[in-house]
Design a protein around this motif. Sequence first.
Motif, short mmCIF file in Angstrom:
data_model
loop_
_atom_site.label_atom_id
_atom_site.label_comp_id
_atom_site.label_asym_id
_atom_site.label_seq_id
_atom_site.Cartn_x
_atom_site.Cartn_y
_atom_site.Cartn_z
N LYS A 1 0.93 -1.20 -0.06
CA LYS A 1 -0.13 0.00 0.29
C LYS A 1 1.36 1.30 0.49
CE LYS A 1 -3.75 2.47 2.51
NZ LYS A 1 -5.06 2.24 3.30
N ASP A 2 1.76 0.97 0.61
CA ASP A 2 3.13 2.25 1.04
C ASP A 2 3.25 2.79 -0.41
OD1 ASP A 2 2.22 2.34 3.68
OD2 ASP A 2 4.49 2.25 3.82
N HIS A 3 3.47 1.19 -1.11
CA HIS A 3 4.59 1.75 -2.44
C HIS A 3 3.59 2.40 -3.55
CE1 HIS A 3 7.08 0.51 -5.90
NE2 HIS A 3 5.96 -0.02 -6.02
N LYS A 4 2.42 1.61 -3.38
CA LYS A 4 1.33 2.60 -4.26
C LYS A 4 0.81 3.75 -3.89
CE LYS A 4 -2.60 -0.14 -4.57
NZ LYS A 4 -3.51 -1.49 -4.48
N ILE A 5 1.41 4.59 -2.59
CA ILE A 5 1.04 5.47 -2.50
C ILE A 5 2.04 6.32 -2.89
CG2 ILE A 5 1.02 7.40 -0.44
CD1 ILE A 5 -0.97 5.25 0.80
N LYS A 6 3.06 5.99 -3.02
CA LYS A 6 4.09 6.48 -3.32
C LYS A 6 4.39 6.43 -4.50
CE LYS A 6 9.20 5.87 -3.88
NZ LYS A 6 10.53 4.91 -3.80
N TYR A 7 3.47 5.75 -5.21
CA TYR A 7 3.83 5.83 -6.81
C TYR A 7 2.50 7.40 -7.28
CZ TYR A 7 8.05 2.83 -8.52
OH TYR A 7 8.57 2.13 -8.94
N LEU A 8 2.00 7.09 -6.82
CA LEU A 8 0.50 8.06 -6.91
C LEU A 8 1.12 9.31 -6.89
CD1 LEU A 8 -2.02 8.71 -8.25
CD2 LEU A 8 -3.18 8.47 -5.66
N LEU A 9 1.80 9.14 -5.82
CA LEU A 9 2.17 10.66 -5.14
C LEU A 9 3.20 11.70 -6.33
CD1 LEU A 9 2.22 10.82 -1.17
CD2 LEU A 9 0.53 11.97 -2.53
N LEU A 10 4.05 10.21 -6.95
CA LEU A 10 4.89 10.78 -7.42
C LEU A 10 4.40 11.00 -8.57
CD1 LEU A 10 7.61 7.95 -7.08
CD2 LEU A 10 8.13 10.92 -6.79
N GLY A 11 3.58 10.14 -9.56
CA GLY A 11 2.90 10.26 -10.64
C GLY A 11 2.04 11.71 -10.58
N LEU A 12 1.55 12.16 -9.93
CA LEU A 12 0.93 13.53 -8.86
C LEU A 12 2.10 15.05 -10.27
CD1 LEU A 12 -1.70 12.55 -6.76
CD2 LEU A 12 -1.87 13.47 -9.90
N LEU A 13 3.06 14.38 -9.05
CA LEU A 13 4.26 15.66 -9.31
C LEU A 13 4.64 15.78 -10.49
CD1 LEU A 13 6.17 17.55 -7.62
CD2 LEU A 13 7.35 15.71 -7.44
N PHE A 14 4.42 14.29 -11.05
CA PHE A 14 5.52 14.19 -12.83
C PHE A 14 4.89 14.82 -13.38
CE2 PHE A 14 8.29 10.70 -11.16
CZ PHE A 14 9.14 11.64 -10.68
N ASP A 15 3.34 14.51 -13.64
CA ASP A 15 2.17 15.14 -14.24
C ASP A 15 2.38 17.02 -13.79
OD1 ASP A 15 1.41 13.08 -15.56
OD2 ASP A 15 0.03 12.89 -13.99
N ALA A 16 1.96 17.05 -12.63
CA ALA A 16 2.38 18.91 -12.81
C ALA A 16 4.09 19.79 -12.87
CB ALA A 16 2.33 19.01 -11.45
N VAL A 17 4.85 18.84 -12.80
CA VAL A 17 5.63 19.44 -13.55
C VAL A 17 5.87 19.53 -15.13
CG1 VAL A 17 8.63 18.56 -13.94
CG2 VAL A 17 7.39 18.63 -11.67
N GLY A 18 4.56 18.64 -15.76
CA GLY A 18 4.87 18.57 -17.51
C GLY A 18 3.95 19.48 -17.39
#
Length: 99
Positions: free
Chosen positions: A6-23
């Motif tokens: 679950k921690d892994h899933k949340i980490k990847y979701l947060l990273l994905g949201l950050l990377f989408d924001a950067v884009g």
Amino acid sequence: MTNPQKDHKIKYLLLGLLFDAVGMISFVIPWMGEFSDVVWAPLAGWLMTRMYKGKAGQIAGVVTFIEELVPGLDVIPSFTIMWLYTYVFNKSKNKTVGA
């Protein structure tokens, strides 16, 4: 105790949201537009292949690269879409996720 999966899933979701924001920075700061896309597109594609392993990650990396490079497509949240595909819609439970 915490659930590592679950921690892994949340980490990847947060990273994905950050990377989408950067884009999407080129929409927020128009004068940076194309320059930021040229720099971000290859990095985003590489990050996608590191986050999601296997064929799905490779395809997502290419799609993300193209999406970030083509003007006007920055609004597509490719990292978030890949997270949804991997953790919500993909029922096969294959091991496409990196460590």
